[in-house]
Design a protein around this motif. Structure first.
Motif, PDB file in Angstrom:
ATOM      1  N   PRO A   1       0.826  -1.208   0.000  1.00 32.29           N
ATOM      2  CA  PRO A   1       0.000   0.000   0.000  1.00 32.29           C
ATOM      3  C   PRO A   1       0.861   1.259   0.000  1.00 32.29           C
ATOM      4  O   PRO A   1       2.033   1.225   0.400  1.00 32.29           O
ATOM      5  CB  PRO A   1      -0.804  -0.127   1.300  1.00 32.29           C
ATOM      6  CG  PRO A   1       0.030  -1.000   2.177  1.00 32.29           C
ATOM      7  CD  PRO A   1       0.721  -1.963   1.258  1.00 32.29           C
ATOM      8  N   ASP A   2       0.292   2.366  -0.466  1.00 39.29           N
ATOM      9  CA  ASP A   2       1.019   3.633  -0.404  1.00 39.29           C
ATOM     10  C   ASP A   2       1.386   3.922   1.045  1.00 39.29           C
ATOM     11  O   ASP A   2       0.574   3.669   1.954  1.00 39.29           O
ATOM     12  CB  ASP A   2       0.143   4.754  -0.957  1.00 39.29           C
ATOM     13  CG  ASP A   2      -0.098   4.607  -2.445  1.00 39.29           C
ATOM     14  OD1 ASP A   2       0.374   5.451  -3.198  1.00 39.29           O
ATOM     15  OD2 ASP A   2      -0.766   3.623  -2.842  1.00 39.29           O
ATOM     16  N   PRO A   3       2.593   4.428   1.307  1.00 33.72           N
ATOM     17  CA  PRO A   3       3.056   4.622   2.688  1.00 33.72           C
ATOM     18  C   PRO A   3       2.063   5.381   3.563  1.00 33.72           C
ATOM     19  O   PRO A   3       1.841   5.015   4.722  1.00 33.72           O
ATOM     20  CB  PRO A   3       4.363   5.409   2.518  1.00 33.72           C
ATOM     21  CG  PRO A   3       4.856   5.016   1.161  1.00 33.72           C
ATOM     22  CD  PRO A   3       3.627   4.837   0.332  1.00 33.72           C
TER      23      PRO A   3
ATOM     24  N   ASP B   1      -1.905   2.429   7.259  1.00 37.03           N
ATOM     25  CA  ASP B   1      -2.858   2.257   8.362  1.00 37.03           C
ATOM     26  C   ASP B   1      -4.268   2.047   7.836  1.00 37.03           C
ATOM     27  O   ASP B   1      -5.032   1.227   8.375  1.00 37.03           O
ATOM     28  CB  ASP B   1      -2.829   3.485   9.285  1.00 37.03           C
ATOM     29  CG  ASP B   1      -1.537   3.585  10.083  1.00 37.03           C
ATOM     30  OD1 ASP B   1      -0.829   2.561  10.190  1.00 37.03           O
ATOM     31  OD2 ASP B   1      -1.229   4.679  10.593  1.00 37.03           O
ATOM     32  N   PHE B   2      -4.637   2.766   6.800  1.00 33.21           N
ATOM     33  CA  PHE B   2      -5.967   2.611   6.199  1.00 33.21           C
ATOM     34  C   PHE B   2      -6.158   1.185   5.696  1.00 33.21           C
ATOM     35  O   PHE B   2      -7.209   0.573   5.922  1.00 33.21           O
ATOM     36  CB  PHE B   2      -6.136   3.607   5.047  1.00 33.21           C
ATOM     37  CG  PHE B   2      -7.385   3.419   4.248  1.00 33.21           C
ATOM     38  CD1 PHE B   2      -8.582   3.987   4.668  1.00 33.21           C
ATOM     39  CD2 PHE B   2      -7.383   2.674   3.066  1.00 33.21           C
ATOM     40  CE1 PHE B   2      -9.753   3.810   3.927  1.00 33.21           C
ATOM     41  CE2 PHE B   2      -8.538   2.489   2.324  1.00 33.21           C
ATOM     42  CZ  PHE B   2      -9.732   3.068   2.755  1.00 33.21           C
TER      43      PHE B   2
ATOM     44  N   THR C   1      -9.015  -1.408   7.200  1.00 33.49           N
ATOM     45  CA  THR C   1     -10.150  -1.799   6.366  1.00 33.49           C
ATOM     46  C   THR C   1      -9.982  -3.163   5.713  1.00 33.49           C
ATOM     47  O   THR C   1     -10.961  -3.746   5.231  1.00 33.49           O
ATOM     48  CB  THR C   1     -10.376  -0.759   5.254  1.00 33.49           C
ATOM     49  OG1 THR C   1      -9.239  -0.743   4.367  1.00 33.49           O
ATOM     50  CG2 THR C   1     -10.561   0.641   5.845  1.00 33.49           C
ATOM     51  N   GLY C   2      -8.756  -3.667   5.669  1.00 33.29           N
ATOM     52  CA  GLY C   2      -8.511  -4.966   5.052  1.00 33.29           C
ATOM     53  C   GLY C   2      -8.285  -4.917   3.557  1.00 33.29           C
ATOM     54  O   GLY C   2      -7.978  -5.943   2.944  1.00 33.29           O
ATOM     55  N   LEU C   3      -8.439  -3.735   2.945  1.00 33.18           N
ATOM     56  CA  LEU C   3      -8.228  -3.577   1.513  1.00 33.18           C
ATOM     57  C   LEU C   3      -7.426  -2.307   1.248  1.00 33.18           C
ATOM     58  O   LEU C   3      -7.498  -1.345   2.016  1.00 33.18           O
ATOM     59  CB  LEU C   3      -9.559  -3.479   0.757  1.00 33.18           C
ATOM     60  CG  LEU C   3     -10.461  -4.720   0.736  1.00 33.18           C
ATOM     61  CD1 LEU C   3     -11.777  -4.376   0.046  1.00 33.18           C
ATOM     62  CD2 LEU C   3      -9.791  -5.886   0.032  1.00 33.18           C
TER      63      LEU C   3
END
Length: 277
Positions: free
Chosen positions: A235-237, A241-242, A246-248
């Motif tokens: 994921p983007d740095p 956390d997002f 959220t799991g995605l």
């Protein structure tokens, strides 16, 4: 060098790929910019050929020349604003002038796609064209832009994948772990595979005679492929956390409405009578 990808992890720096494609005096033309330019030129050439070779095209050559300009503005504005809104709103709200610095990078595919679609609908409304049919034609050529863009991402060392113990891993940072070359996966699937699929449907079936069908197949297929490909991508740095909460990944969340829209477009096109060629 190509065989090295299948024998042992390769350090990205050892490939010695410069992000600068061409330098003319103080002007540097980057591969990413060149990918945009080449994608637009290919789209114009391919669409012109499609209009000439198939009966009852949805637009004229003059319409195409004008539409390419509208679509170019749509992809740039949409891609940038999509990145700002979906991926890094806090940074740009703190300093809105940063939004204008396109040369610093930061473009969203989903935003660019929305921008192009909006540009097509506005242009077609102004000139009395069938927007769904124009979208069908656009859907056939879009994957080439995706192919070139993902290759440019790889050249820039962007969007690294998750760590892998596979022999084909790429070490993007000195001393780092081998990672999936996720941009190459995307180039092969979102780009080459969809280009071949959409071209085959356009040239060898009657799908183009059902307005919205090709657009629906492209939207839904891209959504499914991107949903899967994100499982190999870190994921983007700023959104780590997002993704954990959220799991995605953000890209996966944005693909869910694409899949739904694709299914709706396919259902809608199948219910309507086919055009007579």
């Amino acid at each position: 060098m190509i065989l090295d990808f299948f024998q042992h992890p390769v350090e990205w720096a050892s490939l010695n790929i410069s992000p600068i494609a061409l330098s003319v005096g103080p002007l540097d033309l980057r591969w990413y910019s060149l990918a945009y330019i080449a994608g637009i030129v290919f789209a114009w050439w391919a669409l012109a050929r499609m209009i000439r070779r198939r009966s009852a095209p949805p637009m004229t050559s003059q319409n195409l020349d004008e539409l390419i300009s509208w679509a170019t503005l749509g992809v740039i504005a949409g891609g940038r604003l999509g990145y700002v809104l979906f991926y890094n709103p806090r940074q740009y709200l703190a300093d809105p002038l940063e939004i204008l610095k396109l040369w610093d990078g930061g473009m969203s595919f989903h935003g660019g796609a929305l921008g192009v679609m909006l540009a097509i609908f506005l242009y077609c409304r102004k000139h009395g064209l069938d927007a769904w049919r124009v979208l069908d034609y656009a859907a056939v050529v879009q994957p080439m832009g995706q192919l070139l863009g993902r290759l440019a991402n790889f050249i820039n060392g962007e969007l690294p994948g998750k760590p892998t113990d596979g022999s084909w891993g790429i070490i993007f940072e000195p001393g780092g772990l081998p990672a999936h070359p996720s941009t190459l996966y995307a180039a092969a699937s979102e780009g080459l595979f969809l280009l071949l699929l959409m071209s085959a449907l356009f040239w060898f079936t009657r799908a183009r005679l059902r307005p919205g069908l090709l657009a629906g197949i492209w939207v839904g297929s891209y959504g499914l492929l991107r949903l899967w490909l994100e499982t190999f991508r870190a994921p983007d740095p700023q959104l780590t956390d997002f993704a954990e909460r959220t799991g995605l990944h953000m890209g996966q969340w944005l693909c869910l409405p694409m899949i739904a829209a694709g299914l709706w477009l396919i259902w809608r096109a199948r219910r309507r009578a086919a055009l007579v060629a």
